[in-house]
Design a protein around this motif. Structure first.
Motif, short mmCIF file in Angstrom:
data_model
loop_
_atom_site.label_atom_id
_atom_site.label_comp_id
_atom_site.label_asym_id
_atom_site.label_seq_id
_atom_site.Cartn_x
_atom_site.Cartn_y
_atom_site.Cartn_z
N MET A 116 -37.67 -10.93 -52.45
CA MET A 116 -36.60 -10.29 -51.69
C MET A 116 -37.16 -9.01 -51.09
N ARG A 117 -37.13 -8.89 -49.78
CA ARG A 117 -37.75 -7.77 -49.08
C ARG A 117 -36.75 -6.63 -48.88
N ASN A 118 -37.14 -5.44 -49.31
CA ASN A 118 -36.36 -4.21 -49.07
C ASN A 118 -34.88 -4.34 -49.45
N GLY A 119 -34.63 -4.92 -50.62
CA GLY A 119 -33.26 -5.02 -51.10
C GLY A 119 -32.51 -6.23 -50.62
N MET A 122 -28.06 -7.96 -49.39
CA MET A 122 -27.02 -7.05 -49.89
C MET A 122 -27.36 -5.59 -49.62
N GLN A 123 -28.65 -5.27 -49.48
CA GLN A 123 -29.00 -3.91 -49.10
C GLN A 123 -28.57 -3.65 -47.66
N VAL A 124 -28.69 -4.66 -46.80
CA VAL A 124 -28.21 -4.52 -45.42
C VAL A 124 -26.70 -4.28 -45.42
N ARG A 126 -24.93 -3.00 -47.85
CA ARG A 126 -24.69 -1.66 -48.38
C ARG A 126 -24.99 -0.59 -47.33
N ASP A 127 -26.09 -0.75 -46.59
CA ASP A 127 -26.43 0.23 -45.56
C ASP A 127 -25.40 0.23 -44.44
N LEU A 128 -24.85 -0.94 -44.12
CA LEU A 128 -23.78 -0.99 -43.12
C LEU A 128 -22.53 -0.30 -43.65
N HIS A 129 -22.21 -0.51 -44.91
CA HIS A 129 -21.02 0.07 -45.51
C HIS A 129 -21.11 1.60 -45.52
N SER A 130 -22.30 2.11 -45.82
CA SER A 130 -22.48 3.56 -45.90
C SER A 130 -22.99 4.17 -44.60
N LEU A 131 -23.20 3.33 -43.58
CA LEU A 131 -23.76 3.75 -42.30
C LEU A 131 -25.14 4.38 -42.47
N ALA A 132 -25.84 3.99 -43.56
CA ALA A 132 -27.18 4.54 -43.82
C ALA A 132 -28.17 4.13 -42.75
N LEU A 133 -27.88 3.06 -42.01
CA LEU A 133 -28.78 2.59 -40.96
C LEU A 133 -28.95 3.65 -39.87
N THR A 134 -27.99 4.56 -39.76
CA THR A 134 -28.07 5.60 -38.74
C THR A 134 -28.60 6.91 -39.29
N GLY A 135 -29.03 6.91 -40.57
CA GLY A 135 -29.62 8.09 -41.15
C GLY A 135 -28.59 9.14 -41.55
N PRO A 136 -29.01 10.43 -41.59
CA PRO A 136 -28.10 11.50 -42.02
C PRO A 136 -26.82 11.59 -41.20
N VAL A 137 -26.90 11.25 -39.92
CA VAL A 137 -25.69 11.30 -39.08
C VAL A 137 -24.64 10.34 -39.60
N GLY A 138 -25.07 9.12 -39.97
CA GLY A 138 -24.14 8.13 -40.49
C GLY A 138 -23.51 8.56 -41.79
N ASN A 139 -24.32 9.20 -42.67
CA ASN A 139 -23.78 9.67 -43.94
C ASN A 139 -22.68 10.70 -43.72
#
Length: 432
Positions: A116-119, A122-124, A126-139
């Motif tokens: 399983m690569r980079n989570g 489900m990591q994708v 989670r990143d969508l849920h937390s907007l982590a894909l956009t970095g600090p701005v998303g948080n």
């Protein structure tokens, strides 16, 4: 200021709050519902479940780690030993490209059954849920959205509160009519408001600014957890720790390594024989960390072991947490649908589904109203609502800044409207 004028002012800002955050809330509803079922989804996508090996003994952890490192050519950084023997162990390695690969290993024969690569998927999610894909701005955007969601819940409750013979929970009118959709939207919101408020508030600790500030306040008042006597952990290590155990730092120990088998034995003697993540030292002198896989908040456990001597540097569990740390950990576990078993998960799922339906019915209801905005309210009523918004903004500063911007925009729009249409007649209260 009349009651009708206050109603119009609250209705107006309920409408604006929805326009601002509904698309993001819809994304959070979908991804949150999916993440509640992370174990089931991963079991469908990856070789999580172990083959049957009747009568065979499992290989020691050191063999599992060496097999993975030999096959991947990468350094192992983490070993996950599940609580049940019916699941495969997972060994995470860091590749030369900086990726994090999880290898599912049959612990009876050492076969690598999948990766399983980079989570993974489900990591994708989670990143969508937390907007982590956009970095600090998303948080920071998550923090803003959560604050506006709280305003939506509070104003929605007021608007739907039973008055003048209007019930809080009712579906009237013919399907497709405006009354039908208004009742559907209002009843859903009223019925789910408590759960949605809970999800919004308990989601805040994950944010950098508000969540980091909360950790600092809890620690400063002695209501947190004991200070961790460990090196600052890498991001993937911090993410696996209980929320209140993600800070800390201390000098590294002496060079040397007792080995992963000895560390697993120490953890077992301390009552943690399975159901844990074992983090290998990232550098010479760094300690081992054994962290329990937490389902309920009170499962939290972290054992730090000196790599050279095998001495237990620290053993922290739920009983050592202060009231602030316990409250936050409980909120996080309940938010994720884990604290009270399947009933908890189903309740959070219902909250996600209701939120999604609210996000879908709101624009449809707006369309039924001819895409018109709620009627203006009196200046006095608007000032009352603005005061309530700013009070909420004091609790959530980033949301407060966005609310100030929205209030300034509303004030400017009102000045322009009065300048262009000085004799436009007002509208009466219609609701929805």
């Amino acid at each position: 200021m009349t009651r009708d004028s206050l109603y119009r002012a609250i209705w107006r800002w309920h409408f604006y709050a929805g326009l601002i955050v509904l698309p993001v809330l819809a994304l959070m509803a979908v991804t949150g519902a999916l993440y509640l079922y992370k174990p089931e989804v991963e079991a469908m996508l990856y070789p999580v479940n172990a083959p049957a090996h009747a009568g065979q003994a499992q290989l020691p952890p050191s063999h599992i780690v060496s097999i993975v490192e030999r096959n991947t050519g990468a350094k192992a950084i983490q070993l996950l030993r599940p609580a049940a023997d019916t699941e495969n162990w997972r060994v995470t390695v860091r590749t030369a490209q900086g990726d994090s690969d999880v290898n599912f290993v049959d612990t009876f024969n050492g076969r690598i059954l999948g990766r399983m690569r980079n989570g993974g998927a489900m990591q994708v999610i989670r990143d969508l849920h937390s907007l982590a894909l956009t970095g600090p701005v998303g948080n920071r955007l998550v923090e803003v959205v959560a604050g506006w969601a709280i305003l939506l819940c509070i104003t929605g409750l007021y608007l739907r509160w039973p008055r003048r013979g209007q019930p809080a929970l009712a579906i009237r009118g013919r399907p497709g009519g405006r009354l039908f959709w208004r009742d559907l939207h209002g009843s859903l919101g009223f019925a789910s408001a408590a759960v949605l408020l809970f999800l919004a508030v308990t989601g805040m600790p994950w944010t950098d600014m508000w969540g980091g500030g909360l950790r600092a306040i809890i620690a400063a008042n002695g209501a947190g957890r004991p200070a961790m006597k460990v090196n600052p952990w890498a991001p993937q290590v911090k993410a696996a720790l209980p929320w209140t155990l993600r800070e800390g730092g201390a000098a590294a120990g002496m060079p040397g390594d007792i080995g992963v088998d000895a560390v697993a034995g120490i953890a077992a003697r301390r009552g943690l024989a399975s159901g844990y993540m074992l983090f290998l030292p990232a550098s010479p002198g760094a300690p081992y960390l054994v962290s329990a896989i937490t389902t309920r908040a009170n499962d939290a456990r972290a054992i730090t072991i000196d790599a050279a001597s095998g001495a237990v540097v620290q053993d922290i569990d739920w009983r050592m947490f202060g009231p602030g740390a316990k409250a936050v950990e409980w909120g996080v576990a309940t938010h994720m649908g884990q604290q009270y078993g399947e009933a908890n998960r189903l309740l959070m799922l219902a909250g996600c589904l209701c939120l999604l339906l609210l996000c879908l019915t709101a624009p449809l209801l707006w369309w039924k109203r001819g895409l018109s905005t709620p009627p203006p309210a009196s200046p006095g009523a608007l000032r009352v609502v603005a005061g309530l918004m700013l009070a909420l903004g004091l609790l959530f500063p980033l949301t407060g800044l966005s609310m100030i911007a929205a209030l300034c925009g509303e004030w400017l729009a009102g000045r322009m409207r009065r300048a262009w249409f000085p004799f436009r007649p007002g509208r009466t209260m219609g609701g929805g």
